[in-house]
Each structure stands twice: as C-alpha cells, then as structure tokens.
Design an enzyme around this catalytic site. Sequence first.
Site, PDB file in Angstrom:
ATOM      1  CG  ASP A  80     141.632  36.575  41.573  1.00  0.00           C
ATOM      2  OD1 ASP A  80     142.416  35.656  41.514  1.00  0.00           O
ATOM      3  OD2 ASP A  80     140.205  37.111  41.869  1.00  0.00           O
ATOM      4  N   GLY A 100     134.313  32.252  39.675  1.00  0.00           N
ATOM      5  CA  GLY A 100     136.066  32.564  40.209  1.00  0.00           C
ATOM      6  C   GLY A 100     136.588  32.122  39.056  1.00  0.00           C
ATOM      7  CG  LEU A 101     136.305  31.049  34.895  1.00  0.00           C
ATOM      8  CD1 LEU A 101     135.449  30.572  34.314  1.00  0.00           C
ATOM      9  CD2 LEU A 101     137.319  29.783  35.812  1.00  0.00           C
ATOM     10  N   GLY A 102     137.967  35.113  37.627  1.00  0.00           N
ATOM     11  CA  GLY A 102     138.307  36.711  38.118  1.00  0.00           C
ATOM     12  C   GLY A 102     137.251  37.521  36.040  1.00  0.00           C
ATOM     13  CB  SER A 103     133.574  37.508  35.897  1.00  0.00           C
ATOM     14  OG  SER A 103     133.646  38.006  36.759  1.00  0.00           O
ATOM     15  CB  ALA A 139     140.563  40.854  38.049  1.00  0.00           C
ATOM     16  N   PRO A 180     131.968  33.845  32.374  1.00  0.00           N
ATOM     17  CG  PRO A 180     131.622  31.272  32.725  1.00  0.00           C
ATOM     18  CD  PRO A 180     132.508  32.915  32.394  1.00  0.00           C
TER      19      PRO A 180
HETATM   20  C1  MEV Z   1     140.290  34.442  44.489  1.00  0.00           C
HETATM   21  O1  MEV Z   1     140.308  33.801  43.324  1.00  0.00           O
HETATM   22  C2  MEV Z   1     141.446  33.595  45.752  1.00  0.00           C
HETATM   23  C3  MEV Z   1     141.545  33.980  46.762  1.00  0.00           C
HETATM   24  O2  MEV Z   1     142.902  34.007  47.183  1.00  0.00           O
HETATM   25  C4  MEV Z   1     141.081  35.280  47.687  1.00  0.00           C
HETATM   26  C5  MEV Z   1     142.449  36.164  47.007  1.00  0.00           C
HETATM   27  O3  MEV Z   1     143.888  35.107  46.748  1.00  0.00           O
HETATM   28  O4  MEV Z   1     142.191  37.339  46.995  1.00  0.00           O
HETATM   29  C6  MEV Z   1     140.515  33.195  47.162  1.00  0.00           C
END
Ligand code: MEV
Length: 325
Positions: free
Chosen positions: A165, A118-121, A123, A114
Amino acid sequence: MSTACPITRHTSCSTHPMTTASAPGKIILVGEHAVVYGRPAIAVPVWQVTASAAITARAPGAGCLLVAPDIGLRQPLVAAPADEPLALVTRLVLTALGAPANPDWQIELRSTIPIAGGLGSGAALSAALVRAIFAHLGHAASPEEVSQFVYESERLYHGAPSGIDNTVIAFGQPIWFVKGEPPTPFVAQRPLTLAIADSGVPAPTKETVGDVRRGWLANPAQYEAWFDAIGAVVHAARRAIEVGDLPAVGRLFDDNQALLARLGVSAPQLEQLITAARAAGALGAKLSGGGRGGNIIALVEPPAIEAVRAALLAAGARRVIVTTF
Ligand code: MEV
C-alpha cells in the site's frame, strides 16, 4: 513560488506561507493477502480520490498542531501518543531532516478517500504528510523515502503489512510488487477500466490479515497451496495485461476472488456486489484489499460501464468510482 512537482506546492504571502502536498488512493488489482507471504501482487493508484496535507506557520512558540477533521484529530504534536500514526510520521520525518522537534506549524490533513474502505486512506494521508514536511523544509522526497516513512505508520494501522500500500501510493503508478524488493512500474498494453464499488462495510484489514495468519499457522500446507495458487493468478494476470487480453484478466479476477473466499476474507455484501457486476456485463470482479468489507473492483469494457455502475448501486454500493489505467 510553485515547484515543478505536481504533488507538492508552495504558496506564499508575507504573513501566510503555505505548503501543500497530496497522494492518491489505491487498489490491489490481484494478489492481496498472499503478498504478505512473499507472492507477487499488482496494485494501482486511484487518482480520483486523494489525501492532502497543508502546512502553515503558527505564532512563535505555539508549537506544532496536527489537525485532521475527517478522523476527528486536533492535537498538539507534543501531546500525541507514540502510537498515533500521523504523529509518528511527523516525528520521524522531522528527526530525519534534522528539523526542530516541535516547529511552529499547523499541519492540516484532509482526504476524499473513504476511511477503512481498503483504498489506502491511512497510507495516503501519511504520504501527503511526508511530502508536505519535506517540501516545507525545502527538500524533495523521493518515492522510496516517502514509501519508507509511510510504511512505519502502516505498521501501526495494520500490524505486519507487506508494504504494497505505501509503495503504490508513494510511487503513484501501477506496480508489480514482491515484498522486500523494489517495485516494478507496470504498463498495460490496453487500458483497463475498473468500477470500484464501496460496500459501505468497514474493511478491518488488521483483523483479516491476523485471521489469515492464524489460519496459516494452524494449517500451513493448505494456506501455502492457496497462496501459490494466488501467485499463479497474479503471474497470469500480468501476462494477460501485457498482451491486452482483457477477458482473460476478468477470468483471473474471478479466480482470485474464489481463492480469497477460501481464505475467509470475503463477505455476503461483497459477494452481492461481485455477482451484480458480473451479471451486468463486467468481465470479472473481486474484492480488493483486506476484505470482509471495503471495496470490490470489476473489470469493465467501456460500453458496459453505465450498466455495471447502475447494477452496483442497485445492489447496495455506497458509491462507485470508475478509473482507467
Ligand atoms: C491490504 O491493502 C493488502 C493486504 O495484502 C495486506 C498487506 O499486503 O499488507 C491484505
């Protein structure tokens, strides 16, 4: 021809040679945000969702076309702006490998991760892209190389990322991570099962990282104390994982969540999912990644998985992925 590597593949017929490569999603187990300020964090790949890149030949002189249907991208490489992350990665890798700047390729990127969850799409797309270009040109990319190129694209997505990430996605295994240091692969004594629930609210990582930075600049002593407390949680979580004490890991998830809420990166939808998971028998639950949206993770003993999954969906989760590492 196919290579021994499970994440890159060449398939050929005389007219349509194709190289494909993939990369996993990720979650931060504990330590997000504080990791930007030098504290450790633990991250885990999520192979249930992946990004892939496929390179095929175009007619001589046609140049390079980047196609990413999931994000509505269809653009000749030469026309892509300098700050388009996928174009940036393509240019950097081509230059590093001494390849022509505008090869006659179509590069097609797809993902089941998704976007903005926040699942690194982002990257993972970049990692698959780096691997595919290396493989298409007959090179093998080491995890360190993949990570370094992906970091450059992460800077465009997120401003000042810690590097966690790109590192976990490039290495494809659980890692203990401290900014600026090589990652340490991480082995759990007892398997950990996580329910990953998508709130459906976009996770504005650049915004939350920026807000935490503003808070830290305004009140460094308070923020440093919170980052230290998160760092202590991460150390304790590592010890608990190494001895297989899952209830302790669950309590540490809860402690980490309380600290993330103090940093101002939680949100009512995330709290609702976290409360539902705990009430349904999860050992602990927290947001994962930048926060304010995206995913929560709940640590679950296998017998409680279905109850936790049902409770998360009833509490508004868009979908729930269960992963074990
Ligand atoms: C993002 O997945 C993780 C954070 O700590 C940002 C980062 O580490 O660059 C929020």
